[in-house]
Design an enzyme around this catalytic site. Structure first.
Site, PDB file in Angstrom:
ATOM      1  N   TYR A   1       3.570  57.792  49.810  1.00 35.08           N
ATOM      2  CA  TYR A   1       3.636  56.674  48.855  1.00 35.08           C
ATOM      3  C   TYR A   1       3.442  55.352  49.601  1.00 35.08           C
ATOM      4  O   TYR A   1       2.669  54.496  49.156  1.00 35.08           O
ATOM      5  CB  TYR A   1       4.972  56.681  48.100  1.00 35.08           C
TER       6      TYR A   1
ATOM      7  N   SER B   1       3.689  47.080  46.678  1.00 36.33           N
ATOM      8  CA  SER B   1       5.124  47.423  46.735  1.00 36.33           C
ATOM      9  C   SER B   1       5.654  46.957  48.087  1.00 36.33           C
ATOM     10  O   SER B   1       4.879  46.827  49.054  1.00 36.33           O
ATOM     11  CB  SER B   1       5.298  48.936  46.634  1.00 36.33           C
TER      12      SER B   1
HETATM   13  P1  NDP Z   1       6.422  53.387  35.317  1.00 30.29           P
HETATM   14  O1  NDP Z   1       6.491  54.831  35.657  1.00 30.29           O
HETATM   15  O2  NDP Z   1       7.393  52.840  34.355  1.00 30.29           O
HETATM   16  O3  NDP Z   1       4.957  53.010  34.834  1.00 30.29           O
HETATM   17  C1  NDP Z   1       3.820  53.551  35.466  1.00 30.29           C
HETATM   18  C2  NDP Z   1       2.613  53.262  34.590  1.00 30.29           C
HETATM   19  O4  NDP Z   1       1.437  53.716  35.262  1.00 30.29           O
HETATM   20  C3  NDP Z   1       2.693  53.982  33.268  1.00 30.29           C
HETATM   21  O5  NDP Z   1       2.284  53.092  32.255  1.00 30.29           O
HETATM   22  C4  NDP Z   1       1.703  55.122  33.412  1.00 30.29           C
HETATM   23  O6  NDP Z   1       1.089  55.334  32.152  1.00 30.29           O
HETATM   24  C5  NDP Z   1       0.678  54.528  34.391  1.00 30.29           C
HETATM   25  N1  NDP Z   1      -0.001  55.570  35.167  1.00 30.29           N
HETATM   26  C6  NDP Z   1       0.535  56.343  36.141  1.00 30.29           C
HETATM   27  N2  NDP Z   1      -0.374  57.195  36.595  1.00 30.29           N
HETATM   28  C7  NDP Z   1      -1.521  56.967  35.884  1.00 30.29           C
HETATM   29  C8  NDP Z   1      -2.802  57.558  35.893  1.00 30.29           C
HETATM   30  N3  NDP Z   1      -3.123  58.547  36.726  1.00 30.29           N
HETATM   31  N4  NDP Z   1      -3.734  57.089  35.029  1.00 30.29           N
HETATM   32  C9  NDP Z   1      -3.428  56.086  34.175  1.00 30.29           C
HETATM   33  N5  NDP Z   1      -2.225  55.477  34.127  1.00 30.29           N
HETATM   34  C10 NDP Z   1      -1.279  55.930  34.970  1.00 30.29           C
HETATM   35  O7  NDP Z   1       6.558  52.622  36.729  1.00 30.29           O
HETATM   36  P2  NDP Z   1       6.494  51.059  37.097  1.00 30.29           P
HETATM   37  O8  NDP Z   1       6.255  50.206  35.942  1.00 30.29           O
HETATM   38  O9  NDP Z   1       7.660  50.799  37.954  1.00 30.29           O
HETATM   39  O10 NDP Z   1       5.210  51.094  38.061  1.00 30.29           O
HETATM   40  C11 NDP Z   1       4.093  50.247  37.909  1.00 30.29           C
HETATM   41  C12 NDP Z   1       3.524  49.939  39.283  1.00 30.29           C
HETATM   42  O11 NDP Z   1       4.499  49.235  40.040  1.00 30.29           O
HETATM   43  C13 NDP Z   1       3.147  51.168  40.107  1.00 30.29           C
HETATM   44  O12 NDP Z   1       1.944  50.903  40.780  1.00 30.29           O
HETATM   45  C14 NDP Z   1       4.295  51.275  41.118  1.00 30.29           C
HETATM   46  O13 NDP Z   1       3.907  51.914  42.292  1.00 30.29           O
HETATM   47  C15 NDP Z   1       4.613  49.809  41.321  1.00 30.29           C
HETATM   48  N6  NDP Z   1       5.918  49.513  41.856  1.00 30.29           N
HETATM   49  C16 NDP Z   1       7.058  49.926  41.204  1.00 30.29           C
HETATM   50  C17 NDP Z   1       8.289  49.611  41.736  1.00 30.29           C
HETATM   51  C18 NDP Z   1       9.561  50.080  41.128  1.00 30.29           C
HETATM   52  O14 NDP Z   1      10.615  50.053  41.820  1.00 30.29           O
HETATM   53  N7  NDP Z   1       9.602  50.485  39.865  1.00 30.29           N
HETATM   54  C19 NDP Z   1       8.413  48.810  42.954  1.00 30.29           C
HETATM   55  C20 NDP Z   1       7.155  48.453  43.551  1.00 30.29           C
HETATM   56  C21 NDP Z   1       5.975  48.766  42.999  1.00 30.29           C
HETATM   57  P3  NDP Z   1       0.750  56.743  31.501  1.00 30.29           P
HETATM   58  O15 NDP Z   1       1.764  57.728  31.991  1.00 30.29           O
HETATM   59  O16 NDP Z   1       0.758  56.486  30.032  1.00 30.29           O
HETATM   60  O17 NDP Z   1      -0.612  57.010  32.009  1.00 30.29           O
HETATM   61  C1  8X3 Z   2       8.699  51.184  44.673  1.00 25.97           C
HETATM   62  C2  8X3 Z   2       9.776  50.595  45.501  1.00 25.97           C
HETATM   63  O1  8X3 Z   2      11.161  50.900  47.623  1.00 25.97           O
HETATM   64  O2  8X3 Z   2      10.997  52.801  46.107  1.00 25.97           O
HETATM   65  O3  8X3 Z   2       7.451  50.892  45.165  1.00 25.97           O
HETATM   66  O4  8X3 Z   2       9.143  52.189  47.455  1.00 25.97           O
HETATM   67  S1  8X3 Z   2      10.272  51.683  46.748  1.00 25.97           S
END
Ligand code: NDP
Ligand code: 8X3
Length: 250
Positions: A151, A138
């Site tokens: 985080y 991220s």
């Molecule tokens: P979502 O919440 O839409 O998706 C998160 C996914 O992670 C879900 O499919 C969830 O599946 C899975 N997950 C979470 N915790 C667990 C766990 N303990 N075990 C197994 N699966 C898990 O968020 P995003 O798609 O945005 O996030 C995906 C990645 O991208 C993350 O690592 C996040 O930190 C990163 N990210 C996101 C950003 C954003 O602005 N959205 C920016 C930068 C990075 P389920 O609940 O079915 O287990």
């Molecule tokens: C998710 C993006 O800027 O909220 O990783 O940390 S931010």
């Protein structure tokens, strides 16, 4: 022969969009998450395009992770691509007000979970002398922001793990790509703010955020690079975002 990809967090957001992008590129899929219903629905759709299977596990449980990956049918065992995407932010508050359960969820999921899944997959990649691991970090891993220390720490750890993996695994023919997205509109903020829809929506108000598909395109680009090319590190912002907390809103 078509490659096989294991995607964690395939039930939502970036992971789900990546599953669609990979299926369109003919990459066979192992879809992972904790919500079976969503996994089944996705497998039903994408199974029409490529060979697809699902694994239900919580990345925080090392035994569950190892058992699930060991249970893969023979024709899914040679994993070519691992997308370490599962993760979330939990809460947003000054460090002195942080909830221990939130800290555990982030450090156990975003950091240790990524390690557990990687451990279960890397051995086979080394044996075969090839593989590609894509770690979803991220911009929070590049720059710390107020009220997000834990985080940000979890994503700084992902950055360090990507560097360390590249140092240790390049000699085994394994590529490591680290991808650092800015604000992507997914379920991310809904999870961070514990289901508070209006608070989550405010994060994306007044500008056009990234879409999960934008990140999926980048992941696909990295895994489609020619054999002699490693895409090591990519940071992606929405056009209106200049830093994690600097967003130009209208
Ligand atoms: P979502 O919440 O839409 O998706 C998160 C996914 O992670 C879900 O499919 C969830 O599946 C899975 N997950 C979470 N915790 C667990 C766990 N303990 N075990 C197994 N699966 C898990 O968020 P995003 O798609 O945005 O996030 C995906 C990645 O991208 C993350 O690592 C996040 O930190 C990163 N990210 C996101 C950003 C954003 O602005 N959205 C920016 C930068 C990075 P389920 O609940 O079915 O287990
Ligand atoms: C998710 C993006 O800027 O909220 O990783 O940390 S931010």
């Amino acid at each position: 022969m078509s490659r096989i990809a294991l995607i964690t967090g395939a039930t939502s957001g970036i992971g789900k969009a990546t599953a669609f992008a990979f299926a369109n590129a003919g990459i066979n899929l192992i879809l992972c998450g904790r919500r079976q219903e969503r996994l089944t629905e996705l497998a039903d759709v994408l199974g029409k395009q490529v060979k697809t299977t699902t694994l239900l596990f919580d990345v925080r449980d090392s035994a569950e992770v190892a058992k699930a990956i060991a249970s893969l049918p023979t024709d899914f065992q040679s994993i070519d691509i691992l997308v370490n995407n599962a993760g979330n932010a939990h809460g947003m508050s000054p460090i002195q007000d942080g909830d221990l359960r939130d800290w555990d969820a982030m450090m156990d999921g975003n950091v240790k979970g990524l390690l557990y899944v990687s451990k279960a997959v890397i051995a086979g990649m080394i044996e075969r002398g090839k593989g590609h691991i894509v770690n979803i970090s991220s911009v929070a891993g590049k720059q710390t922001y107020a009220n997000g220390a834990v985080y940000c720490a979890s994503k700084k750890a992902v950055e360090a793990i990507s560097e360390g993996m590249r140092l240790d695994l390049t000699q085994h023919g394994i590529k490591i790509t680290n991808i650092a997205p800015g604000a992507v509109e997914t379920e991310f903020s809904l999870v961070r703010f514990k289901g508070d829809e209006s608070r989550a929506a405010k994060v994306y108000e007044g500008f056009e955020p990234l879409r999960a598909e934008d990140i999926a395109d980048t992941i696909l680009y990295a895994v489609m690079a020619p054999a002699h090319v490693t895409i090591a590190d990519i940071t992606i912002y929405a056009a209106a975002q200049a830093a994690p907390t600097t967003v130009y809103r209208k």
